[in-house]
Design a protein around this motif. Structure first.
Motif, PDB file in Angstrom:
ATOM      1  N   PHE A   1       0.801  -1.231   0.000  1.00 27.38           N
ATOM      2  CA  PHE A   1       0.000   0.000   0.000  1.00 27.38           C
ATOM      3  C   PHE A   1       0.832   1.279   0.000  1.00 27.38           C
ATOM      4  CE2 PHE A   1      -3.046  -3.152   1.354  1.00 27.38           C
ATOM      5  CZ  PHE A   1      -4.235  -2.740   0.746  1.00 27.38           C
ATOM      6  N   TYR A   2       2.051   1.242   0.576  1.00 26.09           N
ATOM      7  CA  TYR A   2       2.838   2.470   0.668  1.00 26.09           C
ATOM      8  C   TYR A   2       3.150   3.062  -0.708  1.00 26.09           C
ATOM      9  CZ  TYR A   2       3.720   2.349   5.727  1.00 26.09           C
ATOM     10  OH  TYR A   2       3.599   2.398   7.089  1.00 26.09           O
ATOM     11  N   ARG A   3       3.194   2.243  -1.726  1.00 25.39           N
ATOM     12  CA  ARG A   3       3.485   2.719  -3.082  1.00 25.39           C
ATOM     13  C   ARG A   3       2.444   3.710  -3.594  1.00 25.39           C
ATOM     14  NH1 ARG A   3       3.210  -2.936  -6.183  1.00 25.39           N
ATOM     15  NH2 ARG A   3       4.176  -3.554  -4.200  1.00 25.39           N
ATOM     16  N   PHE A   4       1.249   3.710  -2.989  1.00 33.06           N
ATOM     17  CA  PHE A   4       0.173   4.583  -3.454  1.00 33.06           C
ATOM     18  C   PHE A   4       0.210   5.973  -2.819  1.00 33.06           C
ATOM     19  CE2 PHE A   4      -1.547   0.236  -4.006  1.00 33.06           C
ATOM     20  CZ  PHE A   4      -1.685   0.268  -5.391  1.00 33.06           C
ATOM     21  N   ALA A   5       1.076   6.163  -1.827  1.00 35.80           N
ATOM     22  CA  ALA A   5       1.255   7.500  -1.250  1.00 35.80           C
ATOM     23  C   ALA A   5       2.162   8.316  -2.169  1.00 35.80           C
ATOM     24  CB  ALA A   5       1.869   7.395   0.142  1.00 35.80           C
ATOM     25  N   ASP A   6       2.014   9.630  -2.131  1.00 37.97           N
ATOM     26  CA  ASP A   6       2.888  10.484  -2.938  1.00 37.97           C
ATOM     27  C   ASP A   6       4.321  10.409  -2.424  1.00 37.97           C
ATOM     28  OD1 ASP A   6       1.077  12.213  -4.869  1.00 37.97           O
ATOM     29  OD2 ASP A   6       0.004  12.017  -2.972  1.00 37.97           O
ATOM     30  N   VAL A   7       4.468  10.374  -1.095  1.00 39.08           N
ATOM     31  CA  VAL A   7       5.793  10.249  -0.486  1.00 39.08           C
ATOM     32  C   VAL A   7       5.677   9.424   0.791  1.00 39.08           C
ATOM     33  CG1 VAL A   7       7.724  11.457   0.621  1.00 39.08           C
ATOM     34  CG2 VAL A   7       6.647  12.456  -1.390  1.00 39.08           C
ATOM     35  N   THR A   8       6.661   8.548   1.022  1.00 44.32           N
ATOM     36  CA  THR A   8       6.818   7.849   2.298  1.00 44.32           C
ATOM     37  C   THR A   8       8.088   8.376   2.946  1.00 44.32           C
ATOM     38  OG1 THR A   8       5.739   5.825   1.521  1.00 44.32           O
ATOM     39  CG2 THR A   8       7.201   5.623   3.425  1.00 44.32           C
ATOM     40  N   THR A   9       7.980   8.895   4.163  1.00 44.99           N
ATOM     41  CA  THR A   9       9.182   9.372   4.852  1.00 44.99           C
ATOM     42  C   THR A   9       9.674   8.320   5.834  1.00 44.99           C
ATOM     43  OG1 THR A   9       8.107  10.463   6.745  1.00 44.99           O
ATOM     44  CG2 THR A   9       8.312  11.739   4.699  1.00 44.99           C
ATOM     45  N   VAL A  10      10.998   8.190   5.937  1.00 44.87           N
ATOM     46  CA  VAL A  10      11.638   7.296   6.897  1.00 44.87           C
ATOM     47  C   VAL A  10      12.644   8.111   7.694  1.00 44.87           C
ATOM     48  CG1 VAL A  10      11.307   5.232   5.510  1.00 44.87           C
ATOM     49  CG2 VAL A  10      13.391   6.588   5.205  1.00 44.87           C
ATOM     50  N   LEU A  11      13.042   7.602   8.845  1.00 48.11           N
ATOM     51  CA  LEU A  11      13.882   8.385   9.749  1.00 48.11           C
ATOM     52  C   LEU A  11      15.355   8.411   9.366  1.00 48.11           C
ATOM     53  CD1 LEU A  11      12.302   7.343  13.160  1.00 48.11           C
ATOM     54  CD2 LEU A  11      11.992   9.498  11.936  1.00 48.11           C
TER      55      LEU A  11
END
Length: 354
Positions: free
Chosen positions: A129-139
């Protein structure tokens, strides 16, 4: 710009604290709303933030209830934001589903590293599902390739840190060794282990105390029993949840992080900024990005309890070394200051709202 933050609740936790800090910072330039699905609030929000509580519904499945509540709330077009920002996997699923239905630009955030213990549900959400977000932020950069392998658009976004304006002189502080975190996560946080490691040190150094800052009734009972079995009750303090952690940190000398895994640990960042002598396991993500060994802290081989004990003995017995690394802490952490991280958020928001 109209920006909405969405999170399950604002009950004490690292992700909740970070979201509150970012929302309070962005409200100076944007119209900000913060949405929760459950009761509870441990962190203060600016009076300029519109607080929305979507806490109703009878569905036993919390994710389904959250999806329904957010979907209903956004039915009125005027209530929809330009950008929706979500933290935590199950909540991110809610934001992705509703955001896609209403064509809302979406940023989702991870607040631990991908090797941390997880559930099948969370793994599925991250992989599919994360692929459908415009951006995924990680630390940290450690996690970037992992999420990119599932076709997510990933950017590194460290936690923001409110750097203290004044720091209490080190020599005026109590001889406290401080650990911070949810007591219910005592195994992952290594709180049970740190008691065994510190017991002989405390018995030889009666002027020192071990202080836990964090709540959790289940964990508290376990840790209190271990403390009693080790016969160090008089030197171990349990403070419960602490809102003003800076005050406790500036009244303590040593900060210990015995975690088995971390993302980018807020407790360690705050301890460095408050001029504490820090010691941490070199777990696979986080501490090594913050600590330069023997310069601003001690970085101990991951889960090497003997080395951790030796490092703590060094800190307890050598004031000059303890003072040196504590003094180097604040300047080493300046790049994570709130203004610098808010600037990164501003650039990210503008980049996806073109």
């Amino acid at each position: 710009m109209k920006i909405h933050f969405v999170i399950p609740s604002l009950i004490g936790g690292g992700a909740e604290r970070v979201m509150s800090t970012i929302a309070n910072g962005l409200v100076n330039n944007h119209e900000v709303e913060l949405i929760t699905f459950h009761e509870g609030q441990d962190y203060e929000l600016s009076t300029n933030i519109n607080r929305v509580k979507l806490h109703g519904g009878n569905d036993k499945n919390q994710t389904i209830r959250s999806i329904k509540n957010l979907f209903t709330y956004y039915k009125q077009k005027k209530k929809r934001p330009d950008i929706l920002i979500s933290f935590l996997p199950s909540n991110n699923l809610t934001a992705i589903i509703v955001g896609k239905i209403y064509s809302i630009k979406l940023i989702i955030s991870e607040h631990t590293n991908h090797t941390a213990p997880s559930t099948r549900k969370k793994d599925i959400i991250r992989k599919y599902f994360y692929r459908f977000a415009d951006v995924t932020t990680v630390l940290t950069k450690f996690d970037k390739p992992y999420y990119e392998s599932f076709k997510a658009n990933v950017q590194v976004m460290p936690n923001p840190l409110i750097i203290p304006i004044e720091i209490k002189p080190f020599e005026e502080r109590k001889k406290n060794i401080l650990v911070v975190g949810s007591l219910n996560r005592y195994q992952n946080k290594g709180f049970d282990q740190i008691l065994h490691i510190l017991a002989p040190i405390l018995k030889k150094n009666k002027e020192w105390n071990l202080v836990f800052a964090g709540d959790g009734e289940k964990g508290l009972k376990v840790l209190q029993k271990i403390t009693a079995d080790l016969e160090i009750q008089q030197q171990v303090k349990f403070l419960g949840f602490v809102k003003s952690i800076d005050k406790i940190m500036q009244d303590s000398q040593i900060f210990a992080l015995p975690s088995k895994f971390e993302g980018l640990p807020m407790g360690l960042m705050e301890a460095l900024s408050n001029g504490m002598a820090c010691i941490s396991y070199d777990c696979n993500s986080g501490p090594s990005e913050l600590i330069q060994n023997y310069e601003n802290g001690l970085l101990i081989p991951d889960q090497d309890s003997k080395a951790m004990q030796e490092g703590l003995e060094l800190l307890v017995n050598d004031f000059d070394f303890r003072f040196k690394i504590a003094n180097n802490g604040p300047k080493s952490i300046s790049k994570y200051g709130l203004n610098a991280i808010l600037e990164k958020w501003e650039k990210l928001i503008l980049s996806i709202n073109k």
